[in-house]
Scaffold this active site. Structure first.
Site, PDB file in Angstrom:
ATOM      1  N   ARG A 159       0.828  -1.203   0.000  1.00  0.00           N
ATOM      2  CA  ARG A 159       0.000   0.000   0.000  1.00  0.00           C
ATOM      3  C   ARG A 159       0.868   1.261   0.000  1.00  0.00           C
ATOM      4  O   ARG A 159       0.540   2.261  -0.647  1.00  0.00           O
ATOM      5  CB  ARG A 159      -0.921  -0.015   1.214  1.00  0.00           C
ATOM      6  CG  ARG A 159      -1.865   1.178   1.307  1.00  0.00           C
ATOM      7  CD  ARG A 159      -2.887   0.980   2.420  1.00  0.00           C
ATOM      8  NE  ARG A 159      -3.606   2.228   2.683  1.00  0.00           N
ATOM      9  CZ  ARG A 159      -3.579   2.896   3.832  1.00  0.00           C
ATOM     10  NH1 ARG A 159      -2.863   2.428   4.844  1.00  0.00           N
ATOM     11  NH2 ARG A 159      -4.256   4.004   3.970  1.00  0.00           N
ATOM     12  N   HIS A 163       0.465   4.013  -2.950  1.00  0.00           N
ATOM     13  CA  HIS A 163       0.018   5.377  -2.700  1.00  0.00           C
ATOM     14  C   HIS A 163       1.104   6.408  -3.006  1.00  0.00           C
ATOM     15  O   HIS A 163       0.789   7.549  -3.369  1.00  0.00           O
ATOM     16  CB  HIS A 163      -0.465   5.510  -1.256  1.00  0.00           C
ATOM     17  CG  HIS A 163      -1.831   4.939  -1.048  1.00  0.00           C
ATOM     18  ND1 HIS A 163      -2.760   5.501  -0.200  1.00  0.00           N
ATOM     19  CD2 HIS A 163      -2.437   3.850  -1.595  1.00  0.00           C
ATOM     20  CE1 HIS A 163      -3.874   4.780  -0.235  1.00  0.00           C
ATOM     21  NE2 HIS A 163      -3.692   3.770  -1.069  1.00  0.00           N
ATOM     22  N   HIS A 290      -6.122  -6.386  -3.830  1.00  0.00           N
ATOM     23  CA  HIS A 290      -6.952  -6.483  -2.628  1.00  0.00           C
ATOM     24  C   HIS A 290      -7.033  -7.912  -2.120  1.00  0.00           C
ATOM     25  O   HIS A 290      -7.628  -8.153  -1.063  1.00  0.00           O
ATOM     26  CB  HIS A 290      -8.362  -5.972  -2.925  1.00  0.00           C
ATOM     27  CG  HIS A 290      -8.482  -4.487  -2.844  1.00  0.00           C
ATOM     28  ND1 HIS A 290      -9.593  -3.807  -3.292  1.00  0.00           N
ATOM     29  CD2 HIS A 290      -7.640  -3.531  -2.370  1.00  0.00           C
ATOM     30  CE1 HIS A 290      -9.436  -2.507  -3.092  1.00  0.00           C
ATOM     31  NE2 HIS A 290      -8.257  -2.315  -2.547  1.00  0.00           N
ATOM     32  N   TRP A 306     -10.443  -8.651   2.622  1.00  0.00           N
ATOM     33  CA  TRP A 306     -11.127  -9.009   1.382  1.00  0.00           C
ATOM     34  C   TRP A 306     -11.201 -10.524   1.188  1.00  0.00           C
ATOM     35  O   TRP A 306     -12.174 -11.024   0.642  1.00  0.00           O
ATOM     36  CB  TRP A 306     -10.402  -8.385   0.195  1.00  0.00           C
ATOM     37  CG  TRP A 306     -10.610  -6.916   0.017  1.00  0.00           C
ATOM     38  CD1 TRP A 306     -11.621  -6.314  -0.678  1.00  0.00           C
ATOM     39  CD2 TRP A 306      -9.792  -5.859   0.520  1.00  0.00           C
ATOM     40  NE1 TRP A 306     -11.486  -4.944  -0.634  1.00  0.00           N
ATOM     41  CE2 TRP A 306     -10.369  -4.632   0.090  1.00  0.00           C
ATOM     42  CE3 TRP A 306      -8.629  -5.809   1.288  1.00  0.00           C
ATOM     43  CZ2 TRP A 306      -9.823  -3.391   0.403  1.00  0.00           C
ATOM     44  CZ3 TRP A 306      -8.089  -4.572   1.603  1.00  0.00           C
ATOM     45  CH2 TRP A 306      -8.675  -3.384   1.165  1.00  0.00           C
ATOM     46  N   ASP A 349     -14.962  -2.466  -5.275  1.00  0.00           N
ATOM     47  CA  ASP A 349     -14.763  -3.876  -5.616  1.00  0.00           C
ATOM     48  C   ASP A 349     -15.989  -4.432  -6.335  1.00  0.00           C
ATOM     49  O   ASP A 349     -15.875  -5.084  -7.381  1.00  0.00           O
ATOM     50  CB  ASP A 349     -14.491  -4.701  -4.346  1.00  0.00           C
ATOM     51  CG  ASP A 349     -13.263  -4.247  -3.590  1.00  0.00           C
ATOM     52  OD1 ASP A 349     -12.206  -4.107  -4.233  1.00  0.00           O
ATOM     53  OD2 ASP A 349     -13.357  -4.033  -2.375  1.00  0.00           O
TER      54      ASP A 349
END
Length: 395
Positions: A159, A163, A290, A306, A349
């Site tokens: 992540r 980002h 995810h 997830w 999603d």
């Protein structure tokens, strides 16, 4: 690092070429304890790793060091001790023994300029050198893999890289590690909540390798790619040369329109990703990351993982989207999401199976994990290089 050819001098053997050796990741992470006592190669502290050596090439003796030279670096990695005064030093000073994989940081007051350092090694009779133990790309990969396995922090490292790069909006923003700078807009973006945990986890490794071997921005990329490999995903080639932001003003100015919001629809995904240059297939491929990690109420307002195995990088995300029955719910923070048992999905999603064009790719990736790995790898490399030019294949 590889040694394919050596340019010999009287005192120093210099390897000027090396093969590409990059090891291989997108959104979400877990809370892991801040790193400490990892057992880094060469020692966890500067006092353990850094040591001083004085060599005297009396009567024209050979230096006896084979180093891996590359002009872009700030240091000279030792490939081999080949005799001469270096081997003699090792015999007399077993506690300060120079080893393959150690790197020369300074020679007779010169540091950061490998050309001049080499000249000092060749021309000066007495060499006062500062070295650091286990400071090469291979040891970096080893230390990162150790961090991922010990702290189970692969998702949040992924992540962090996503980002850092994903702020690019087609006009500005790029992977430059601006998020680490106090007062920067990227540090304060709501979408980046919790990512200071990842930066702290990397701190011991950053202290060892940055800026001697690598920039923060490149380190974040390598850390993510190592994480994906450790968790079972594809090996992804990394290119290098990202420059770190040095002041907060070099941050992307705001988060508006840069990163996806989990409560939006398919149109929103295209609005975010198309300016970055990604088509529908690439949007779906990247969304598949995810498959690892989870959302946290205190960061995003969403809650849950997830997939059932949040540390396993496989195509379960796509299979679950298609096969499970998802019921809409509202979290205690007032956020709408979808749940099936212990797992959840966001609106972005669910958009992947509500939109026919997106759903076709979801079905392809659910049926063929290798296909997803291939498409994901290509899209992920492009994501990590957004807004950049002139990256190189070797560190």
């Amino acid at each position: 690092m590889g040694n394919t050819s050596c340019c010999q001098s009287e005192d120093l053997a210099v390897n000027e070429t090396q093969p590409v050796d990059a090891k291989p990741l997108m959104i979400s992470g877990g809370d892991a304890a801040v790193a400490g006592g990892l057992g880094l190669a060469g020692g966890d502290t500067e006092a353990e790793r850094v040591y001083q050596v004085t060599l005297n090439k009396v009567d024209g003796q050979k230096l006896g060091l084979d180093v891996d030279y590359m002009a872009e670096r700030k240091l000279l990695p030792i490939m081999h001790v080949t005799g001469g005064v270096a081997e003699e030093w090792n015999r007399r000073n077993p506690q300060k023994k120079m080893c393959s994989g150690d790197s020369i940081l300074e020679v007779n007051g010169v540091k950061g300029d490998v050309v001049e350092m080499l000249e000092k090694c060749k021309a000066d009779q007495i060499l006062n050198m500062t070295l650091c133990r286990s400071l090469t790309y291979e040891f970096l990969l080893e230390d990162l893999e150790k961090l991922v396995r010990q702290k189970q922090c692969g998702p949040i490292l992924i992540r962090l890289s996503w980002h850092d790069a994903g702020v690019y909006n087609g006009v500005d923003g790029c992977p430059n590690a601006a998020m680490r700078l106090s007062g920067s807009a990227e540090q304060q973006m709501a979408a980046n909540a919790g990512l200071q945990v990842a930066i702290k986890l990397l701190a011991p490794i950053s202290a060892k390798y940055v800026p001697r071997l690598i920039s923060h921005a490149d380190l974040w990329v390598v850390a993510a790619n190592v994480a994906i490999k450790v968790m079972g995903g594809p090996v992804i080639t990394t290119r290098y040369g990202r420059l770190d932001a040095q002041q907060a003003s070099q941050s992307a100015p705001s988060g508006t329109g840069r990163l996806p919001d989990g409560d939006k629809d398919a149109h929103h995904l295209r609005t975010i990703f198309h300016p970055k240059g990604f088509d529908d297939k690439e949007i779906v491929a990247l969304s598949g990351a995810h498959t690892v990690g989870a959302c946290h109420l205190d960061r995003s307002g969403f809650q849950g993982a997830w997939t059932e195995q949040k540390l396993k990088f496989d195509n379960s995300y796509f299979k679950d989207l298609l096969s499970k029955s998802w019921t809409e719910e509202t979290t205690s923070q007032g956020k709408s999401q979808f749940r099936c048992g212990e797992t959840m999905m966001l609106h972005t999603d669910m958009a992947l199976i509500k939109d026919p064009a997106f759903k076709w790719h979801v079905q392809q990736f659910a049926e063929d994990e290798n296909l997803w790995f291939s498409e994901f790898g290509k899209a992920w490399v492009r994501l990590q290089e957004l807004g950049l030019e002139d990256l190189r294949d070797i560190l």
